[in-house]
Every structure is written in C-alpha cells, then in structure tokens.
Scaffold this active site. Structure first.
Site, PDB file in Angstrom:
ATOM      1  CD  GLN A  44       0.992  -8.912   3.513  1.00 45.88           C
ATOM      2  OE1 GLN A  44       1.779  -9.266   2.649  1.00 45.88           O
ATOM      3  NE2 GLN A  44      -0.291  -8.720   3.265  1.00 45.88           N
TER       4      GLN A  44
ATOM      5  CG  ASP B  52      -6.548 -19.041   0.602  1.00 48.72           C
ATOM      6  OD1 ASP B  52      -6.141 -18.422  -0.406  1.00 48.72           O
ATOM      7  OD2 ASP B  52      -6.112 -20.158   0.940  1.00 48.72           O
ATOM      8  N   GLY B  53      -8.069 -16.459  -1.405  1.00 51.11           N
ATOM      9  CA  GLY B  53      -8.555 -16.484  -2.782  1.00 51.11           C
ATOM     10  C   GLY B  53      -8.523 -17.874  -3.397  1.00 51.11           C
TER      11      GLY B  53
ATOM     12  CG  ASP C  35      -4.663  -5.923  -7.616  1.00 47.53           C
ATOM     13  OD1 ASP C  35      -3.422  -5.810  -7.683  1.00 47.53           O
ATOM     14  OD2 ASP C  35      -5.408  -4.998  -7.233  1.00 47.53           O
TER      15      ASP C  35
ATOM     16  N   PRO D 281       2.007 -14.240   1.354  1.00 52.20           N
ATOM     17  CG  PRO D 281       0.599 -12.469   1.933  1.00 52.20           C
ATOM     18  CD  PRO D 281       2.023 -12.929   2.028  1.00 52.20           C
TER      19      PRO D 281
END
Lengths: 296, 296
Positions: free
Chosen positions: B40, B146-147, B164, B171
C-alpha cells in the site's frame, strides 16, 4: 490537496477553525433555501447521501440521515426518566425534530416550543418535513420569540424542559447564562428535569465546562450523557441532565419504555452516562457521581 | 464550494466514496514520509492540531491526538476482563499503539506482534514515537509476516488475541475470513479472549455483519462494543469481543483496574457494550445478549 481528490464545488464543507479539522457532505447543486434571517444565514441543501442538510452561518445543524440520534437522545432520556411528563417546554429546536419525539410520549398534554428565529421554522416546514411534521399538532404551542424572555415571564410549570440550542455564538449566546437557568428553575415542576445541548468534550470542552458550572449552581443533581453526532465536529457530543431529585438510573424504569426507536433503548440510556476518563476528570465534583452498575 | 471556504492544498482529505462524506485535517506542508510499500501507499503528515497523521492508500489510520481512544479500547476491555493475561498476540497494529497499551499490564510476559507491512513499522518508528515507543521492549516479539500464516502455524497459546486490522480491502482482506478465526481459536488459551476491529455500524454495517457472522460460527460468546473515532468516517466504531466463556460484565472486576487512562475506565468498559437499537437489531441472535444492570 493530499488524500482523496475532490471537486470542492460538489461539497458542503464545515471547518472547525480552532480544531483545524473539517467535515463535508456531497451535495446536489445549489442551496434549496438560502436566506439571511434577522439572526443568521439559514441554508438548506440536498445532500447525495444524508438527505437534506440545514446550516446556520455555515455550521451544520442537522442532516436527515442521522438526526434520529440527536433527537432520540435529547428527548427520550429525560422523558422516560420522568414518571409522567405532561407539560414539556422546548427552547430552540427550530427544525422540529425534538417536538416530534416529545409527542411520541402519550402522557404529554402540552408541548410549548419557543424558537427565536421564525425563518428557521418556516424553512424546515417547507423543506424538511421529516423533522418539522409535528409542529402543527394541536398539542403544540409554537412561539416565535426569545427563549430568555419567555422563561423570565412564564407563569406555567413544566415537567421536562429541553434546551435544544446551537453553540453559544450568535442567537444562542444568552442561553449559556446562570440567570437563564435560574429562571428555568422557577418554572420547573417539583420533579422536573432540564436537559440542555452541552457541546463536545473533544473540541468544545471549555464551553462544556462553562455550561456545567452554570447548571451546577442552580440544580441539585447534574449529569452529562453522551451521544454520537456525525454532523458536528468531534463526533462525541453531550447533553446535560439536571433535576431537583430524579435520578436517570434509580428513577428510570426500563419497563416504561414503549415504542420503536432507531437509536434509543434502555441500554443506551444507561451507557450514555458512562463518561470517558478525560471528560469525567475535566468536570471533577461539578457532576453528580454515576452509580456503579451490578449485573444479574 | 458551500459552507466554509478552504484552500485544499492545506488539507489532508479522506472521502468515503459510498457514504459521500469527507473528513479533513489541516496539514503543514508536504508528507513527512511517503512510500509505496509492497502492500500500500504509506504516508505520514504533520497536522496543525492532531499531531502526526498516518495514512494507508489515502485512508487515515491514526492521528496522534485521538489515538488514545482506539488503543485504550482495543486493549484494556479484554485485558481487564481476563483475570491474568500473560501471553498476548497482536495481529496488525503497525503503528505500535496497541502493543504500548498491552505492556501497561504487569501480568504480561510476552507480547507477539505480527504485522505484514514492515514499512509501516519502520515509518512509525521514525516519525511517530508516541505510538511506536514500546516496539523495542524486550517482552515484545515483532514479526514482519502474514498474520494468516502465523496463526495457521503457531504452536504457542495466547490469553488475549487482538486483531488490530484495517478494513477488509488491501492487505487486511484475508483477516475477515472464517478459516482465520478457526486457526485463531486453536491457539487461544482455555479462558482466552479475541478482540477484533469491527468496522462502523453507520457506514460499514455490511462489513460489521459479515465479521459478526464469521466470529459467531467459531466462538461461544460474542459481543460488540463501541468507541468514538474522530479519524474514521461515521464516528461510531466497534470492536468485537469473542471468548469461550469469559463475560465482559460478570467476569470483569473493576477493582482490578489500575493505571491512569485518558479514555478507559470501568464505566466506559460497561457503557461501550450498550448498543444503539439499530445496531442491536441488525445483528439479531448472532450476538450474546447484554445483561441488564441494576443500581444500588
């Protein structure tokens, strides 16, 4: 310009000069109504997504899409706390939304509305029937006059008094005054409640503190309760709740709540009095403490 | 332009395309930081009255002046409900404000933060120390990854998991998915709590409903609680609170609350769960009912 690109001609923009923030609503063409009244510039626009928008001196007063929040909260919190409100006084509230909600309470016998600016009332009757629809109800006595003079001279007693004013600049300035509230106290019934528009704790804390200080000199019990205003800068806005004795917690019976509302319900009634820490601290002892809830 | 006159060059403006509203902050000069990351456009501006402003793809993520509201509410509501949170996972939260508030709880032994965009973290470390100050605390394990992958593969259990995230565009899209929450449930301790950024009931109700539906499939107890966001369109924003059993009312002991907060306190903890009627109705049975308080 940084961020999104816009064509400024398509927007109604309100700048908060001190906070250095702005909010805007996309509009269709020019003003539907625009007139300098004896007190202020009164304008109505058609927005693209928020219905009609009413502005005084370039400050947004109401948009049709979110007016339900303000009007639910100024009216139903005191009206459902009082066991049987019969006579109600509205100071200001030219768009009519407050009177509309007052009349949803079947106990109401008379609703007196005192608005200083007749042009606001006429503009809203013509262009914003959503809020002004009940102004011709036979229970309503509409007086185009100065609210300060009205409360000074009135002989009638009222159970609930709603000070539905704009900010203390322009015609609403005399409503932020201790003498005004002393006069209000004289025409309040023994178990009466006075609710006033009480500004925002974020950007208007000085005004909120001044109002709290004024009302604390006159009334035994004084609370603030909060609501959301998408059309006013700062989002979080407050009403003040003053009474000689009635408590919005212990004297509020959720079983009395009837009717369907978009924003108001018993839970939001309680939750609205739960203030953020910075707001609670700012007012110190001037406010009556909020009791601690227990859970079944 | 109607309403206030502005020089657009002096403002960061965010338009909400669907709601056809905009918000703006007056800025000093050009961006302090501007970089297309792998995910981004990341920008930081100096505003005139709101401190630094972080934006992703022209959407405001945080301003220094009001970030305390968001960070107090995502962190302290679950952290004070849990009797002794030791291991905390933060997904996203690149500015660091969430981790900062987590570390104010002395029971915390480890705080793992998984942020996909390392450029956001670096930008905030350089320009917004107010939020990023605790990212180098030895209790913090910062993972740039990457979560979704992290929760799929993690072997550790967490007491509190805080999602959060930004909106489900860009993303953060994979974080609004039932498989993600099933994986989260596997790494949640038996009395664990999962709180997620849950969009706005005013302008983002479809996203809020989608998230509620997803989490209701996975967790026994699911609540929404609200807070004010001056930097996000719609003002009223929500977090979702999911658990296997812990209740934010009955299991919350206000006596455990220590520390000084600007927004959070036990009353706002309770009040935040009191939803407006339109929001309550929109979710129907998907939410665990809020109990009725009584007052001593």
């Amino acid at each position: 310009m940084s961020g999104s690109k816009i064509n400024p001609d398509h927007w109604f923009i309100e700048v908060h000069e001190e906070a250095k923030v702005l909010a805007g609503f996309e509009i269709e063409g020019k003003a539907l109504y625009s007139k300098p009244s004896d007190f202020q510039k009164v304008e109505i626009y058609q927005t693209k997504n928020h219905g009609k928008l009413l502005a005084h001196d370039d400050k947004i007063m109401v948009t049709e899409k979110d007016e339900f929040v303000y009007h639910d909260m100024i009216v139903h919190v005191p009206m459902f706390t009082h066991p049987k409100p019969k006579h109600v006084l509205v100071i200001g509230g030219g768009d009519g939304g407050t009177v509309r909600e007052v009349l949803r309470h079947p106990s109401v016998e008379t609703c007196t509305m005192v608005e200083i600016d007749g042009d606001v009332v006429e503009a809203c009757k013509e262009w914003i029937p959503k809020t002004s629809s009940e102004l011709t109800n036979p229970k309503v006595s509409l007086k185009i006059q100065d609210g300060v003079e009205f409360v000074k001279n009135s002989q009638q007693k009222f159970d609930v008094i709603l000070v539905d004013s704009s900010d203390p600049i322009g015609p609403a300035t005399p409503l932020f005054n201790v003498d005004f509230y002393k006069d209000i106290n004289k025409i309040l019934s023994d178990d009466g409640i006075v609710v006033s528009q009480a500004e925002s704790p974020f950007y208007e804390m000085n005004m909120q503190k001044a109002l709290v200080k004024i009302k604390a000199q006159v009334f035994d019990k004084l609370h603030l309760y909060n609501y959301i205003n998408m059309s006013y800068p700062g989002c979080l806005w407050s009403f003040s709740f003053a009474s000689r004795g009635l408590c919005p917690f212990k004297d509020f019976d959720p079983g009395r709540v009837t009717g369907e509302f978009q924003y108001y319900n018993p839970q939001i009634h309680w939750g609205a009095f739960m203030l953020p820490e910075f707001q609670k601290k700012a007012h110190g002892d001037a406010l009556t403490p909020t009791p601690t809830p227990f859970w079944k």
